[in-house]
Structures are given as structure tokens and as C-alpha cells.
Enzyme design. Structure first.
Site, mmCIF file in Angstrom:
data_model
loop_
_atom_site.group_PDB
_atom_site.id
_atom_site.type_symbol
_atom_site.label_atom_id
_atom_site.label_comp_id
_atom_site.label_asym_id
_atom_site.label_seq_id
_atom_site.Cartn_x
_atom_site.Cartn_y
_atom_site.Cartn_z
ATOM 1 N N LYS A 99 -3.023 2.146 -5.577
ATOM 2 C CA LYS A 99 -2.193 1.918 -6.764
ATOM 3 C C LYS A 99 -2.076 3.230 -7.540
ATOM 4 O O LYS A 99 -3.093 3.882 -7.824
ATOM 5 C CB LYS A 99 -2.915 0.881 -7.628
ATOM 6 C CG LYS A 99 -2.042 0.010 -8.469
ATOM 7 C CD LYS A 99 -2.992 -0.993 -9.146
ATOM 8 C CE LYS A 99 -2.297 -2.023 -9.926
ATOM 9 N NZ LYS A 99 -3.257 -2.834 -10.692
ATOM 10 N N VAL A 100 -0.848 3.618 -7.831
ATOM 11 C CA VAL A 100 -0.616 4.849 -8.607
ATOM 12 C C VAL A 100 0.288 4.504 -9.790
ATOM 13 O O VAL A 100 1.102 3.580 -9.700
ATOM 14 C CB VAL A 100 0.044 5.969 -7.749
ATOM 15 C CG1 VAL A 100 -0.813 6.337 -6.545
ATOM 16 C CG2 VAL A 100 1.443 5.587 -7.306
#
Ligand code: G3P
Length: 198
Positions: free
Chosen positions: A83-84
Site C-alpha cells: 500500500k502506497v
């Protein structure tokens, strides 16, 4: 529509998994901090329970560090999704990690223009935060509809799935389903509320 559970609490994940409704899990650093356990230990424990996608978030704000953290997280298990955040650096990391065949969930999306960028860069999931938009007086559900519609128009090029996040009620789960979200990530409490009807 797939159901992901938005928590890092192992006991909650185990208990809801028995229902057979949990297709994946999303976590974030705050949820893991609340669990009181070490980051990688929690992610590994979750990936041993749920075989579907498990989102694990990077903590750096810099593209190169996000990429190396992402590569590291992806080694924990083959169902990890990195997740970014939807920032310029996060988008660079999204592109680089996706090119390495690492699945990416671009989080903290607050506009359909942002979602278009993540889609073009090969994100596996885009996470629009509907509750947080409602909090500031902007209808979060409209954003889900806009993104679903845009991705549908460009379905031959954009394979990104819309993952409705920051869900605060059972009603919102039905609403995002009606709008065609591919996935809803739901806090355990809301799943329990969905079962009951007064
Ligand atoms: O899925 C995103 C979530 O963890 C944030 O939810 O309710 O704090 O806006 P919320």
C-alpha cells in the site's frame, strides 16, 4: 463484490474468517500500532490466516524508500499487496513496484483525477476514502461512482479495481456495491452490524 476486512487484530480476523466472507485484509500503520505487535509479525500472522490479498503499507514518504520497503514487504508472503499513498512519490513507487509484478494498493485517494493517475500507472487497487470525504462535507459516494465510471470507459487499458475504503456504516457497504465498487474494505464492527436487523 469482494469483502476485505479493515483491521490488524488477529482474533477479529480469525473469528470473521470462519464466516467465509473475508476475501482479503487491509491494514495501515495505525491499525498495526493499535494491535501492539511488531509490523512484520502481524502481517505474517494475517497472511497465514487469510489466503486472499493482504495490504501492508509503506511508512516512508520517499519513492526510493517506498520501493525498497515494498520489495521487502512483498517477501513476507505471496499474497501481500503493497500500500502506497497517493502522492507523487507514491505514484512513482506504484509504477516501479507494479513493473516488478508486485501488487499495489494506492491509498488516500480523494478525487477521480487522482484515481486516473493510479490506474494509468498500473495500480492493482485504488482506495478512495469515502468516510473522510463525508467528514469534510463532500459526498464520498459520488467519488466511487465517478471512478467506477471512468475505469469502465477505459476498461481495455485500466485494470485497477476500486476498493472503497473508510467505510463507516452497513448502508455505505450497500451503496458502494450499487455503484459497482469491486471491493469494500470494512471494519469488523460494520460486518457484525450488517448481520443484524432490528
Ligand atoms: O480503510 C481506511 C481506513 O482504515 C480509514 O478509515 O474510518 O479512519 O476514515 P477511517
Amino acid at each position: 463484490m469482494k469483502f476485505f476486512i479493515d483491521t490488524a487484530e488477529i482474533e477479529e480476523i480469525k473469528s470473521l474468517s470462519r464466516l467465509g466472507l473475508i476475501d482479503g485484509v487491509t491494514t495501515n500503520p495505525s491499525l498495526i500500532y493499535k494491535s501492539g505487535k511488531d509490523f512484520k509479525t502481524v502481517i505474517k500472522e494475517i497472511s497465514d490466516i487469510v489466503k486472499g490479498p493482504i495490504s501492508a503499507e509503506v511508512t516512508s514518504t520517499l519513492a526510493d524508500e517506498m520501493i525498497s520497503q515494498g520489495i521487502d514487504l512483498a517477501k513476507i508472503s505471496n499474497n501481500i499487496v503493497v500500500k502506497v499513498p497517493l502522492t507523487k512519490d507514491g505514484l512513482i513507487a506504484c509504477k516501479e513496484l507494479s513493473l516488478k509484478n508486485i501488487k499495489v494498493n494506492v491509498t488516500l485517494c480523494f478525487s477521480s483525477a487522482q484515481a486516473l493517475l493510479a490506474g494509468k500507472l498500473g495500480a492493482t487497487y485504488i482506495s478512495p476514502f469515502i468516510g473522510r470525504l463525508d467528514d469534510i462535507g463532500t459526498p464520498g459516494l459520488n467519488l466511487i461512482k465517478e471512478i467506477v465510471d471512468i475505469y469502465h470507459i477505459f476498461k481495455d487499458d485500466i485494470k485497477t479495481q476500486v476498493l472503497a475504503a473508510s467505510i463507516r456504516s452497513p448502508l455505505q457497504v450497500s451503496q458502494v456495491a450499487m455503484m459497482g465498487a469491486h471491493v469494500a474494505t470494512i471494519p469488523p464492527k460494520i460486518i457484525t452490524q450488517m448481520i443484524k436487523h432490528p
